[in-house]
Motif scaffolding. Structure first.
Motif, PDB file in Angstrom:
ATOM      1  N   TYR A   1     -22.780  53.231  77.470  1.00 32.00           N
ATOM      2  CA  TYR A   1     -23.329  54.451  77.066  1.00 32.00           C
ATOM      3  C   TYR A   1     -22.513  55.790  77.283  1.00 32.00           C
ATOM      4  O   TYR A   1     -22.493  56.867  76.606  1.00 32.00           O
ATOM      5  N   GLY A   2     -21.635  55.678  78.184  1.00 30.30           N
ATOM      6  CA  GLY A   2     -20.699  56.591  78.488  1.00 30.30           C
ATOM      7  C   GLY A   2     -19.715  57.079  77.632  1.00 30.30           C
ATOM      8  O   GLY A   2     -19.520  57.856  77.263  1.00 30.30           O
ATOM      9  N   SER A   3     -19.126  55.853  77.011  1.00 32.52           N
ATOM     10  CA  SER A   3     -18.193  56.069  75.883  1.00 32.52           C
ATOM     11  C   SER A   3     -18.901  56.608  74.537  1.00 32.52           C
ATOM     12  O   SER A   3     -18.602  57.412  73.835  1.00 32.52           O
ATOM     13  N   ALA A   4     -20.184  56.189  74.272  1.00 36.50           N
ATOM     14  CA  ALA A   4     -20.962  56.736  73.328  1.00 36.50           C
ATOM     15  C   ALA A   4     -21.037  58.405  73.357  1.00 36.50           C
ATOM     16  O   ALA A   4     -21.075  58.926  72.521  1.00 36.50           O
ATOM     17  N   LEU A   5     -21.548  58.686  74.519  1.00 38.36           N
ATOM     18  CA  LEU A   5     -21.817  59.986  74.831  1.00 38.36           C
ATOM     19  C   LEU A   5     -20.448  61.050  74.647  1.00 38.36           C
ATOM     20  O   LEU A   5     -20.473  61.924  74.108  1.00 38.36           O
ATOM     21  N   GLN A   6     -19.358  60.243  75.078  1.00 34.14           N
ATOM     22  CA  GLN A   6     -17.969  61.213  74.925  1.00 34.14           C
ATOM     23  C   GLN A   6     -17.703  61.195  73.481  1.00 34.14           C
ATOM     24  O   GLN A   6     -17.075  62.273  73.132  1.00 34.14           O
ATOM     25  N   LEU A   7     -18.042  60.168  72.730  1.00 35.27           N
ATOM     26  CA  LEU A   7     -17.661  60.294  71.177  1.00 35.27           C
ATOM     27  C   LEU A   7     -18.569  61.347  70.686  1.00 35.27           C
ATOM     28  O   LEU A   7     -18.291  62.077  69.539  1.00 35.27           O
ATOM     29  N   ALA A   8     -19.664  61.445  70.917  1.00 37.93           N
ATOM     30  CA  ALA A   8     -20.893  62.578  70.395  1.00 37.93           C
ATOM     31  C   ALA A   8     -20.330  63.776  70.875  1.00 37.93           C
ATOM     32  O   ALA A   8     -20.558  64.809  70.170  1.00 37.93           O
ATOM     33  N   VAL A   9     -19.908  64.128  72.170  1.00 36.09           N
ATOM     34  CA  VAL A   9     -19.443  65.162  72.625  1.00 36.09           C
ATOM     35  C   VAL A   9     -18.287  65.603  71.834  1.00 36.09           C
ATOM     36  O   VAL A   9     -18.379  67.195  71.557  1.00 36.09           O
ATOM     37  N   ASN A  10     -17.547  64.825  71.325  1.00 35.48           N
ATOM     38  CA  ASN A  10     -16.249  65.095  70.500  1.00 35.48           C
ATOM     39  C   ASN A  10     -16.699  65.212  68.835  1.00 35.48           C
ATOM     40  O   ASN A  10     -15.840  65.361  68.261  1.00 35.48           O
ATOM     41  N   GLY A  11     -17.810  65.378  68.519  1.00 32.25           N
ATOM     42  CA  GLY A  11     -18.221  65.598  67.190  1.00 32.25           C
ATOM     43  C   GLY A  11     -18.367  64.463  66.345  1.00 32.25           C
ATOM     44  O   GLY A  11     -18.149  64.733  65.271  1.00 32.25           O
ATOM     45  N   ASN A  12     -18.550  63.095  66.884  1.00 30.69           N
ATOM     46  CA  ASN A  12     -17.936  62.060  65.986  1.00 30.69           C
ATOM     47  C   ASN A  12     -19.362  61.608  65.283  1.00 30.69           C
ATOM     48  O   ASN A  12     -19.284  60.382  64.367  1.00 30.69           O
ATOM     49  N   GLY A  13     -20.636  62.204  65.789  1.00 29.92           N
ATOM     50  CA  GLY A  13     -21.809  61.652  65.476  1.00 29.92           C
ATOM     51  C   GLY A  13     -22.902  61.654  66.441  1.00 29.92           C
ATOM     52  O   GLY A  13     -22.762  62.475  67.462  1.00 29.92           O
ATOM     53  N   ILE A  14     -23.980  60.929  66.346  1.00 27.55           N
ATOM     54  CA  ILE A  14     -25.123  61.032  66.996  1.00 27.55           C
ATOM     55  C   ILE A  14     -25.185  60.065  67.784  1.00 27.55           C
ATOM     56  O   ILE A  14     -25.357  58.555  67.398  1.00 27.55           O
ATOM     57  N   CYS A  15     -25.440  59.963  69.240  1.00 27.61           N
ATOM     58  CA  CYS A  15     -25.524  58.941  70.110  1.00 27.61           C
ATOM     59  C   CYS A  15     -27.001  58.783  70.829  1.00 27.61           C
ATOM     60  O   CYS A  15     -27.574  59.979  70.718  1.00 27.61           O
ATOM     61  N   LEU A  16     -27.214  57.314  71.239  1.00 25.47           N
ATOM     62  CA  LEU A  16     -28.496  57.375  71.748  1.00 25.47           C
ATOM     63  C   LEU A  16     -27.908  56.882  73.072  1.00 25.47           C
ATOM     64  O   LEU A  16     -27.645  55.723  73.273  1.00 25.47           O
ATOM     65  N   VAL A  17     -28.274  57.432  74.267  1.00 24.18           N
ATOM     66  CA  VAL A  17     -27.847  57.401  75.474  1.00 24.18           C
ATOM     67  C   VAL A  17     -29.276  57.701  76.606  1.00 24.18           C
ATOM     68  O   VAL A  17     -30.147  58.373  76.269  1.00 24.18           O
TER      69      VAL A  17
END
Length: 286
Positions: free
Chosen positions: A213-229
């Motif tokens: 989940y942490g990596s998913a959140l980091q990707l979302a913070v950087n504008g790469n898409g929507i994460c579910l965490v």
């Protein structure tokens, strides 16, 4: 350039399932759900291009490929365990050791750690990333924050934060929900498929896959898409304006973060009280 290796947790799931010949027993042993173990082994089989198990009505059996791979994986994991154990110098009496997933250390503990150290300047803190049950056992930490189901949590463990999953994206990412890339954290029981059923929305397949989940959140913070965490991890980045909810729909998580205090020291009690009453912990001071 050497080809990238599959994730270590895939091999851990395979080794445990191969030794016990049961996805359920492997899940109990390594602190995951049965579906997560099955998914990770399937991912390993796809990556290697061969079946590792025969899935029979009465259980599992190793294929020839699985029997050939098992001793090599077992030897590699034994070597890694011995190599890391050599650096474990023990715990001094004035040291507070906290073991948790990297996601919790990065998104929950680190942002607010200056507040704890200011309140308790005499506490020497050691943070150790851990995922698997045997890692927590070997570390023998004063405070543990484990990820898993309520059933897998220790009897004295308490839920840290909420047990809800929320959809998040960068404020700068524009577009309709249905048209934006979805980021999926694999190795858990919940995901976009579960969310779409509750939301009543037909979603496209995830475009990005990560192992936490942490990596998913980091990707979302950087504008790469929507994460579910987990809502727990999102508290600080939401407060800082790094992320925002992409939908009001949330779902209950089958796996959450559970905290347990393993030593009766003032420092351990202080850390527990601090983290459960912080905004990330989701409780107000009494």
């Amino acid at each position: 350039m050497a080809p990238a290796l599959p994730p270590l947790n895939w091999f851990r799931a395979f080794e445990s399932a191969a030794r016990t010949l049961s996805f359920t027993a492997a899940a109990d042993e390594i602190g995951m759900t049965q579906s997560a173990v099955s998914q990770q082994i399937k991912s390993l089989e796809v990556r290697l291009g061969v079946p590792l198990f025969e899935r029979k009505a009465r259980g599992l059996a190793l294929t020839d490929h699985g029997r050939r791979l098992l001793p090599q994986v077992d030897a590699a994991l034994t070597t890694l365990t011995g190599a890391t154990a050599a650096f474990d110098t023990g715990q001094s009496s004035d040291l507070l050791t906290v073991s948790a997933s990297i996601s919790v250390i990065h998104w929950v503990i680190a942002p607010r750690l200056p507040e704890f150290t200011e309140r308790h300047p005499d506490v020497v803190l050691r943070l150790i990333g851990a995922v698997w049950p045997d890692e927590f056992t070997r570390i023998a930490a004063d405070v543990e924050i484990r990820f898993g189901s309520q059933k897998q949590a220790a009897t004295d463990a308490e839920l840290l934060g909420s047990d809800r999953l929320i959809a998040l994206k960068s404020p700068g990412l524009k577009g309709n929900f249905e048209n934006l890339p979805l980021i999926e954290a694999v190795g858990t029981s919940d995901g976009w498929k579960s969310w779409s059923k509750v939301a009543g929305k037909a979603l496209s397949a995830p475009a990005l896959f990560v192992d936490s989940y942490g990596s998913a959140l980091q990707l979302a913070v950087n504008g790469n898409g929507i994460c579910l965490v987990h809502e727990l991890l999102a508290a600080h980045p939401r407060q800082q304006g790094l992320i925002e909810q992409a939908s009001d729909v949330s779902i209950a998580a089958n796996e959450s973060y559970f905290l347990s205090v393993k030593s009766r020291t003032e420092a351990a009690a202080a850390f527990r009280d601090w983290i459960v009453t912080s905004p990330s912990g989701g409780r107000k001071p009494e």
